[in-house]
Design a protein around this motif. Sequence first.
Motif, PDB file in Angstrom:
ATOM      1  N   ASN A 157      -6.693   1.624 -61.359  1.00 38.06           N
ATOM      2  CA  ASN A 157      -6.948   1.114 -62.697  1.00 38.06           C
ATOM      3  C   ASN A 157      -6.665   2.228 -63.683  1.00 38.06           C
ATOM      4  N   ALA A 166       2.745  -9.454 -60.377  1.00 37.11           N
ATOM      5  CA  ALA A 166       1.693 -10.113 -61.140  1.00 37.11           C
ATOM      6  C   ALA A 166       0.852 -11.016 -60.262  1.00 37.11           C
ATOM      7  N   GLN A 194      -7.257 -10.334 -56.239  1.00 39.13           N
ATOM      8  CA  GLN A 194      -7.533  -9.414 -57.333  1.00 39.13           C
ATOM      9  C   GLN A 194      -8.209 -10.148 -58.488  1.00 39.13           C
ATOM     10  N   ASP A 197      -6.308  -7.921 -62.094  1.00 38.22           N
ATOM     11  CA  ASP A 197      -5.403  -6.940 -61.486  1.00 38.22           C
ATOM     12  C   ASP A 197      -6.121  -5.819 -60.741  1.00 38.22           C
ATOM     13  N   THR A 234      -6.085 -13.524 -59.096  1.00 35.20           N
ATOM     14  CA  THR A 234      -4.703 -13.634 -58.631  1.00 35.20           C
ATOM     15  C   THR A 234      -4.608 -13.276 -57.155  1.00 35.20           C
TER      16      THR A 234
END
Length: 238
Positions: A157, A166, A194, A197, A234
């Motif tokens: 991060n 993505a 995730q 992200d 995601t």
Amino acid sequence: MIPQVVDTVVYIEAGEVDTVYDVTTEVKVPEGLTAEDLARPVIQVADFETGRPAYEIYTFNRQVITVPLDDEAGSDTGVDRIAKQEIEREIRSVARGHVNVELTGQNNAIVYVEESDISYVIGKGGGRISDIEDRLGIDIDVRTHEDNPEAGGTATNGSGAETKPAGEVVQPEITARHVVIRMDGHVGETVEIQADDEYLFTATVSSGGDIQISRGSAIAEELEDAIDRKQRITVVPA
């Protein structure tokens, strides 16, 4: 339970038998790990003709994972990817800045964190990092990002994070007993889940085309918290 139900898998491609696998189970240290206390029941999927193991399936940190054993030379193996993910997960739980992980051996890693996070990650008298090492069976050397000789790295991060696909946005379904993620068309694939992200966990899509996480588990609680915070969930290839 799998070998007690299915002991042979036949893979058919273009109408012809491509590969036949034997499925067995034994209690052992998973391939790529070394600490004896990490021994556990491991399902081995091996090529019927050569006897060469192709996959291992086992539980790691309450996750059922499938690890391919025939990754191409020069690339991270399945075990490497799982190890990196678990190290990142553990360090991120105590670090406030971004984290880079570099594997230097089967049971050794260097973790790069912000200078302000060093004391939090190491803990009083090295107690916190020792606990993490014991849980993972990996020796970890904690350093600052300034000590990282590489310009890149795998950031989890913050700025400088590695660009990743993505992924496919999903809407998990919460039932009385499970959190279910529908993944039609991805049966048998190992994927990362995730939230905004940031890595949550790794899972393998079931033959029914979904991922089911038992409610009440640490993983399910983390996923439900992300859903409650309206974070974007995601799925990306592992």
